[in-house]
Design a protein around this motif. Structure first.
Motif, short mmCIF file in Angstrom:
data_model
loop_
_atom_site.label_atom_id
_atom_site.label_comp_id
_atom_site.label_asym_id
_atom_site.label_seq_id
_atom_site.Cartn_x
_atom_site.Cartn_y
_atom_site.Cartn_z
N GLU A 265 0.87 -1.41 -0.24
CA GLU A 265 0.06 0.30 -0.39
C GLU A 265 0.34 1.10 0.05
O GLU A 265 0.77 2.34 -0.53
N GLN A 267 3.71 2.03 -1.35
CA GLN A 267 4.46 1.18 -3.37
C GLN A 267 3.54 2.10 -3.81
O GLN A 267 3.81 1.97 -5.03
N LYS A 268 2.02 2.15 -3.51
CA LYS A 268 0.90 2.78 -4.65
C LYS A 268 1.13 3.41 -5.39
O LYS A 268 0.93 3.35 -6.69
N GLU A 269 0.93 4.39 -5.18
CA GLU A 269 1.59 5.45 -5.87
C GLU A 269 2.46 5.41 -6.64
O GLU A 269 3.06 5.82 -7.79
N LEU A 270 3.92 5.37 -6.12
CA LEU A 270 5.15 4.76 -6.79
C LEU A 270 4.70 4.09 -8.18
O LEU A 270 5.86 3.50 -9.28
N PHE A 272 1.63 3.12 -9.91
CA PHE A 272 1.05 3.79 -10.77
C PHE A 272 1.80 4.53 -11.77
O PHE A 272 1.64 4.75 -13.02
N SER A 273 3.03 5.34 -10.81
CA SER A 273 3.67 6.60 -11.60
C SER A 273 4.72 5.41 -12.77
O SER A 273 5.01 6.00 -13.78
N THR A 274 4.87 4.09 -12.82
CA THR A 274 5.47 3.61 -14.15
C THR A 274 4.68 2.89 -15.29
O THR A 274 5.23 2.88 -15.87
N ASP A 275 2.94 3.48 -14.94
CA ASP A 275 2.29 3.20 -16.05
C ASP A 275 2.97 3.87 -17.51
O ASP A 275 3.07 5.18 -17.11
N SER A 277 2.30 6.53 -20.04
CA SER A 277 1.22 7.78 -20.57
C SER A 277 1.31 8.21 -21.96
O SER A 277 2.50 8.32 -22.34
#
Length: 280
Positions: A265, A267-270, A272-275, A277
């Motif tokens: 939890e 690391q959630k933001e981290l 998602f940041s690697t998707d 775009s």
């Protein structure tokens, strides 16, 4: 209760022995494997008409397939497969010998994988079946000094998770059993120790090792109760995916999963940041 036929590896001691005794006593048939045929002379004498035996070392891959094929040929139908054979290996990863590492993986992981693979064509052909894989609370958690044991138990759990989904359309259920400590001979006679490296005296690996060297320590789990739950699970529909047995197993696995989820939890933001775009 309809009589069932069970194929169980390693019935000379531990959970395998307890399971064979309970099943034979209630009137089921058991196809059991052992490395030493003389180790179950008492069972042969008492249950000769319902006990099928074969010598098997699960590290002998060819023999695994041959014994399984022979059992199905001679017994016609086998309802439940129990992958039970295995042992513990304790020591810091650096302490273990190459031969110890190879044998641990060959027994606990590869032996279990090939046993399950060998049974699948037969279970598919008969249109149903149940597989029980004996793992450990150490298949969901890890302690220092158990690196190779954990590698095999985490490995077989991943294998079984996938295989269970693969064979569900064939009416084959698969259950992973995760016992905690039990009053069998596993802790003191079913566990091997790696050579000591004195530098690891300051490592928690040696504290864990001490628990296995202490012959006076007693586990909390009742193997008779645990085995009865394993046996009863084959009548559940659908098959339970996992069975945690023992209060120590429950608490250990719960803590491990809670810690892993909390870390995820964070690391959630981290993550998602690697998707990728489209907007860069």
């Amino acid at each position: 209760m309809k009589e069932k036929t069970w194929f169980i590896t390693g019935i000379s001691s531990g959970f395998g022995r307890h399971m064979a005794e309970q099943l034979l006593e209630r009137g089921d048939r058991v196809a059991g494997t052992v490395r030493d045929m003389n180790s179950v002379d008492d069972l042969k004498k008492k249950y000769a008409d319902r006990l099928w035996l074969a010598r098997l070392d699960v590290t002998d891959i060819q023999s695994v397939y041959e014994v399984v094929d022979l059992a199905f040929k001679q017994l016609d139908k086998i309802d439940v497969i129990v992958s039970n054979a295995g042992y513990g290996l304790i020591g810091a990863a650096e302490e273990l010998t190459i031969d110890q590492i190879t044998h641990q993986v060959s027994t606990n992981l590869l032996g279990s994988i090939h046993l399950i693979r060998a049974t699948l064509p037969h279970l598919r052909s008969q249109g149903e079946g149940r597989i029980i894989q004996i793992s450990s609370s150490g298949g969901q958690s890890a302690y220092p000094g158990g690196s190779l044991y954990h590698a095999t138990k985490w490995g077989i759990e991943g294998f079984c998770d996938a295989v269970g989904q693969e064979v569900a359309p064939f009416n084959i259920g698969l259950t992973i059993v995760e016992p905690g400590g039990a009053r069998t001979n596993f802790r003191h006679h079913g566990t091997k120790l790696g050579p000591k490296i004195e530098a690891y005296a300051i490592s928690p690996a040696h504290k864990v090792r001490g628990g296995f060297e202490d012959s006076s320590s007693i586990s909390i789990g009742d193997p008779e109760k645990m085995v009865k739950i394993m046996i009863d699970s084959v009548d559940q529909q659908p098959a339970p995916k996992r069975l945690a047995l023992g209060s120590d197993a429950y608490y250990t696995i719960h803590q491990s999963l809670s810690d892993r989820l909390s870390e995820l939890e964070l690391q959630k933001e981290l993550a998602f940041s690697t998707d990728f775009s489209v907007n860069g």
